[in-house]
Design a protein around this motif. Structure first.
Motif, PDB file in Angstrom:
ATOM      1  N   VAL A  22       0.818  -1.032   0.054  1.00 33.31           N
ATOM      2  CA  VAL A  22      -0.052  -0.037  -0.015  1.00 33.31           C
ATOM      3  C   VAL A  22       0.755   1.239   0.095  1.00 33.31           C
ATOM      4  CG1 VAL A  22      -1.592   1.322   1.406  1.00 33.31           C
ATOM      5  CG2 VAL A  22      -1.879  -0.987   0.994  1.00 33.31           C
ATOM      6  N   GLY A  23       1.788   1.220   0.952  1.00 37.91           N
ATOM      7  CA  GLY A  23       2.867   2.329   1.005  1.00 37.91           C
ATOM      8  C   GLY A  23       3.490   2.686  -0.653  1.00 37.91           C
ATOM      9  N   ALA A  24       3.941   1.445  -1.164  1.00 35.12           N
ATOM     10  CA  ALA A  24       4.386   1.553  -2.334  1.00 35.12           C
ATOM     11  C   ALA A  24       3.512   2.192  -3.474  1.00 35.12           C
ATOM     12  CB  ALA A  24       5.094   0.506  -2.636  1.00 35.12           C
ATOM     13  N   LEU A  25       2.255   1.882  -3.410  1.00 34.52           N
ATOM     14  CA  LEU A  25       1.150   2.235  -4.046  1.00 34.52           C
ATOM     15  C   LEU A  25       0.919   3.820  -3.985  1.00 34.52           C
ATOM     16  CD1 LEU A  25      -0.889   1.769  -6.594  1.00 34.52           C
ATOM     17  CD2 LEU A  25      -2.356   0.961  -4.457  1.00 34.52           C
ATOM     18  N   ILE A  26       1.375   4.286  -2.803  1.00 35.29           N
ATOM     19  CA  ILE A  26       1.046   5.592  -2.565  1.00 35.29           C
ATOM     20  C   ILE A  26       2.049   6.551  -2.969  1.00 35.29           C
ATOM     21  CG2 ILE A  26       0.690   7.520  -0.713  1.00 35.29           C
ATOM     22  CD1 ILE A  26      -1.238   5.083   0.507  1.00 35.29           C
ATOM     23  N   VAL A  27       3.214   6.093  -2.827  1.00 39.99           N
ATOM     24  CA  VAL A  27       4.698   6.655  -2.869  1.00 39.99           C
ATOM     25  C   VAL A  27       4.999   6.864  -4.388  1.00 39.99           C
ATOM     26  CG1 VAL A  27       6.950   6.960  -2.356  1.00 39.99           C
ATOM     27  CG2 VAL A  27       5.024   6.405  -0.432  1.00 39.99           C
ATOM     28  N   VAL A  28       5.109   5.660  -4.649  1.00 32.12           N
ATOM     29  CA  VAL A  28       5.736   5.356  -6.261  1.00 32.12           C
ATOM     30  C   VAL A  28       4.791   5.957  -7.254  1.00 32.12           C
ATOM     31  CG1 VAL A  28       6.875   3.848  -7.735  1.00 32.12           C
ATOM     32  CG2 VAL A  28       7.061   3.669  -5.293  1.00 32.12           C
ATOM     33  N   ASP A  29       5.333   6.752  -8.292  1.00 33.69           N
ATOM     34  CA  ASP A  29       4.179   7.059  -9.263  1.00 33.69           C
ATOM     35  C   ASP A  29       4.047   5.860 -10.381  1.00 33.69           C
ATOM     36  OD1 ASP A  29       4.274   9.743  -8.190  1.00 33.69           O
ATOM     37  OD2 ASP A  29       5.781  10.196  -9.398  1.00 33.69           O
ATOM     38  N   THR A  30       4.895   5.264 -10.630  1.00 29.38           N
ATOM     39  CA  THR A  30       4.827   4.332 -11.710  1.00 29.38           C
ATOM     40  C   THR A  30       5.254   2.998 -11.312  1.00 29.38           C
ATOM     41  OG1 THR A  30       4.894   5.820 -13.412  1.00 29.38           O
ATOM     42  CG2 THR A  30       5.199   3.693 -14.029  1.00 29.38           C
ATOM     43  N   LEU A  31       4.624   1.770 -11.221  1.00 22.02           N
ATOM     44  CA  LEU A  31       4.973   0.548 -10.714  1.00 22.02           C
ATOM     45  C   LEU A  31       5.175  -0.228 -11.795  1.00 22.02           C
ATOM     46  CD1 LEU A  31       2.489   0.128  -7.379  1.00 22.02           C
ATOM     47  CD2 LEU A  31       4.782   0.701  -7.598  1.00 22.02           C
ATOM     48  N   ALA A  32       6.048  -1.209 -11.796  1.00 26.14           N
ATOM     49  CA  ALA A  32       6.304  -2.223 -13.041  1.00 26.14           C
ATOM     50  C   ALA A  32       5.027  -2.872 -13.363  1.00 26.14           C
ATOM     51  CB  ALA A  32       7.392  -3.143 -12.624  1.00 26.14           C
ATOM     52  N   PRO A  33       4.876  -3.124 -14.471  1.00 24.37           N
ATOM     53  CA  PRO A  33       3.766  -4.206 -14.975  1.00 24.37           C
ATOM     54  C   PRO A  33       3.601  -5.554 -14.283  1.00 24.37           C
ATOM     55  CG  PRO A  33       4.563  -3.082 -16.707  1.00 24.37           C
ATOM     56  CD  PRO A  33       5.654  -3.027 -15.787  1.00 24.37           C
ATOM     57  N   GLY A  34       2.377  -5.779 -13.591  1.00 33.82           N
ATOM     58  CA  GLY A  34       2.353  -6.840 -12.686  1.00 33.82           C
ATOM     59  C   GLY A  34       2.659  -6.895 -11.439  1.00 33.82           C
ATOM     60  N   TRP A  35       3.575  -6.049 -11.004  1.00 37.70           N
ATOM     61  CA  TRP A  35       4.303  -5.888  -9.589  1.00 37.70           C
ATOM     62  C   TRP A  35       3.165  -5.911  -8.524  1.00 37.70           C
ATOM     63  CZ3 TRP A  35       4.282  -3.056  -5.346  1.00 37.70           C
ATOM     64  CH2 TRP A  35       4.987  -2.981  -4.403  1.00 37.70           C
ATOM     65  N   LEU A  36       2.229  -5.148  -8.750  1.00 37.60           N
ATOM     66  CA  LEU A  36       1.246  -4.868  -7.762  1.00 37.60           C
ATOM     67  C   LEU A  36       0.118  -6.156  -7.557  1.00 37.60           C
ATOM     68  CD1 LEU A  36      -0.394  -2.874  -5.908  1.00 37.60           C
ATOM     69  CD2 LEU A  36      -1.722  -2.206  -7.885  1.00 37.60           C
ATOM     70  N   THR A  37      -0.277  -6.719  -8.724  1.00 42.72           N
ATOM     71  CA  THR A  37      -1.007  -8.057  -8.433  1.00 42.72           C
ATOM     72  C   THR A  37      -0.331  -9.061  -7.837  1.00 42.72           C
ATOM     73  OG1 THR A  37      -0.484  -8.402 -10.655  1.00 42.72           O
ATOM     74  CG2 THR A  37      -2.640  -7.447 -10.283  1.00 42.72           C
ATOM     75  N   THR A  38       1.107  -9.089  -8.344  1.00 44.56           N
ATOM     76  CA  THR A  38       1.968 -10.401  -7.795  1.00 44.56           C
ATOM     77  C   THR A  38       2.354 -10.485  -6.191  1.00 44.56           C
ATOM     78  OG1 THR A  38       3.011 -10.696  -9.964  1.00 44.56           O
ATOM     79  CG2 THR A  38       4.197 -11.600  -7.987  1.00 44.56           C
ATOM     80  N   ASN A  39       2.594  -9.233  -5.837  1.00 38.39           N
ATOM     81  CA  ASN A  39       2.968  -8.972  -4.444  1.00 38.39           C
ATOM     82  C   ASN A  39       1.678  -8.868  -3.562  1.00 38.39           C
ATOM     83  OD1 ASN A  39       5.968  -8.185  -3.976  1.00 38.39           O
ATOM     84  ND2 ASN A  39       5.191  -7.309  -6.350  1.00 38.39           N
ATOM     85  N   ALA A  40       0.499  -8.272  -4.046  1.00 41.66           N
ATOM     86  CA  ALA A  40      -0.763  -8.467  -3.396  1.00 41.66           C
ATOM     87  C   ALA A  40      -1.262  -9.895  -3.047  1.00 41.66           C
ATOM     88  CB  ALA A  40      -1.785  -7.658  -4.163  1.00 41.66           C
ATOM     89  N   MET A  41      -1.121 -10.813  -4.120  1.00 39.42           N
ATOM     90  CA  MET A  41      -1.437 -12.025  -3.893  1.00 39.42           C
ATOM     91  C   MET A  41      -0.597 -12.766  -3.206  1.00 39.42           C
ATOM     92  SD  MET A  41      -4.053 -12.817  -5.706  1.00 39.42           S
ATOM     93  CE  MET A  41      -3.931 -14.633  -5.358  1.00 39.42           C
ATOM     94  N   LEU A  42       0.715 -12.578  -3.064  1.00 38.63           N
ATOM     95  CA  LEU A  42       1.647 -13.020  -1.938  1.00 38.63           C
ATOM     96  C   LEU A  42       1.428 -12.579  -0.594  1.00 38.63           C
ATOM     97  CD1 LEU A  42       5.130 -12.591  -3.639  1.00 38.63           C
ATOM     98  CD2 LEU A  42       4.111 -14.737  -3.478  1.00 38.63           C
ATOM     99  N   ALA A  43       1.036 -11.396  -0.469  1.00 35.61           N
ATOM    100  CA  ALA A  43       0.608 -10.845   0.895  1.00 35.61           C
ATOM    101  C   ALA A  43      -0.760 -11.344   1.381  1.00 35.61           C
ATOM    102  CB  ALA A  43       0.306  -9.405   0.952  1.00 35.61           C
ATOM    103  N   VAL A  44      -1.879 -11.602   0.461  1.00 38.79           N
ATOM    104  CA  VAL A  44      -2.879 -12.258   0.863  1.00 38.79           C
ATOM    105  C   VAL A  44      -2.854 -13.712   1.051  1.00 38.79           C
ATOM    106  CG1 VAL A  44      -5.182 -12.948   0.066  1.00 38.79           C
ATOM    107  CG2 VAL A  44      -4.430 -10.637  -0.329  1.00 38.79           C
ATOM    108  N   SER A  45      -1.856 -14.254   0.386  1.00 41.47           N
ATOM    109  CA  SER A  45      -1.589 -15.788   0.835  1.00 41.47           C
ATOM    110  C   SER A  45      -0.933 -16.018   2.223  1.00 41.47           C
ATOM    111  CB  SER A  45      -0.754 -16.255  -0.414  1.00 41.47           C
ATOM    112  OG  SER A  45      -1.542 -16.457  -1.611  1.00 41.47           O
TER     113      SER A  45
END
Length: 340
Positions: A254-277
């Protein structure tokens, strides 16, 4: 001229009852001869004694002539396949003696049984037969069991003899233990249970380090099962840590999503799944472990799960009263006729 042994003229003791229990017997002439010798040895030292045999139901007929021949020999039959440690518990629960031996026949015939009993009575301890000289292979195979036994709170050493001599008071404490199957073989580390060893220089012929591997595997399983509460506590702690890490990782995303303007493609979904798992697995495992711990605390130790059948019933208490000419009178007396 050789002087006679004075011990053979000593009168058998009448101040106590002795019980000797055997839970693993083969229906063979050698076994029957050894049991007769044990009975004769006890009769020379004690006036009142009993021998308890716990055998498979398939061996019932083979032991009937023996119990008809040897006085005060009690036979219990259990289902074939009943575990060795469960059989020892059955023998101990049925024993009525002031001194009780839970023995292995192969060992008993090679140790001084009377001295074994005398040591337990004199020291008032749970007494285990012990041979100081150990083979290196036995020492090597025994250390995993010793380590697990210390974690579980038992004095575990598979190299020790299986025979123990116990005064009645201490036997009651062993039977009241949460795991009497282990307690009767490897006494627990309890300040109320004094433990001592009866040293012998004789070994059991034919017994090697690789005999009884199936029983040792059963012992390993029993120790691990007894350690279940400890293992569940470790699992609960690790699951809590995993849940906290998952939540921290989710906060980082969440912090990276707020602070970073542009995230690598697929980074958000991949890491979100890891955190939820991580959070899901941690909370699920934590809930299961806590639930099992709660059930274990609520569960009462089941008794009477294995009910043996006693083939022959003897009344040793009545025999003691008759032999000692003891008459028991009732204190309840009828009142005078016509009294209101």
């Amino acid at each position: 001229m050789r002087e006679p042994d004075a011990s053979q003229f000593q009168k058998p003791r009448e101040d106590m009852v002795v019980s000797v229990c055997f839970s693993e017997l083969a229906a063979s002439p050698t076994t029957f001869a050894a049991l007769r010798e044990v009975a004769a040895t006890l009769d020379r030292a004690f006036r009142f004694r009993e021998i308890i045999l716990v055998v498979d139901d398939t061996q019932r007929e083979a032991f009937l002539p023996l119990i008809a021949e040897v006085p005060n020999c009690r036979l219990f039959v259990v289902r074939r396949g009943t575990e060795y440690y469960d059989r020892r518990v059955i023998g101990a629960e049925e024993a009525i003696g002031d001194l009780v031996v839970i023995g292995n026949l192969d060992e008993i015939v090679h140790i001084d049984l009377i001295a074994f009993l005398a040591h337990a009575e004199r020291e008032n301890t749970v007494t285990m037969a012990f041979r100081a000289v150990r083979r290196p292979v036995k020492r090597l195979l025994a250390w995993p069991f010793i380590a697990l036994g210390k974690l579980a709170g038992f004095n575990v050493d598979p190299s020790d003899f299986q025979s123990i001599a116990v005064p009645r008071t201490l036997l009651n404490l062993l039977l009241a233990h949460d795991e009497p199957r282990l307690a009767l073989r490897f006494p627990p580390r309890d300040p109320r249970l004094a433990l001592d060893w009866f040293r012998t220089t004789r070994n059991v012929p034919g017994r090697t380090a690789f005999m009884g591997l199936a029983r040792r595997a059963q012992l390993l399983q029993t120790l691990l099962v007894y350690l279940t509460p400890t293992i569940l506590s470790v699992v609960a702690l690790s699951s809590t840590i995993l849940t906290l890490l998952g939540l921290a990782y989710a906060a980082y995303i969440v912090g990276a999503l707020i602070v970073v303007d542009t995230l690598a493609p697929g980074w958000l979904t991949t890491n979100a799944m890891l955190a939820v798992s991580a959070v899901f697995m941690g909370m699920s495992t934590l809930g299961l472990s806590l639930g099992l711990q709660h059930l274990l605390k609520q569960q009462r130790r089941l008794k009477g799960g294995i009910v043996p059948e006693e083939v022959n019933r003897i009344d040793l208490f009545q025999q003691v009263a008759f032999d000692l000419n003891v008459e028991v009178e009732s204190d309840v007396r009828a009142g005078p006729a016509g009294a209101d």
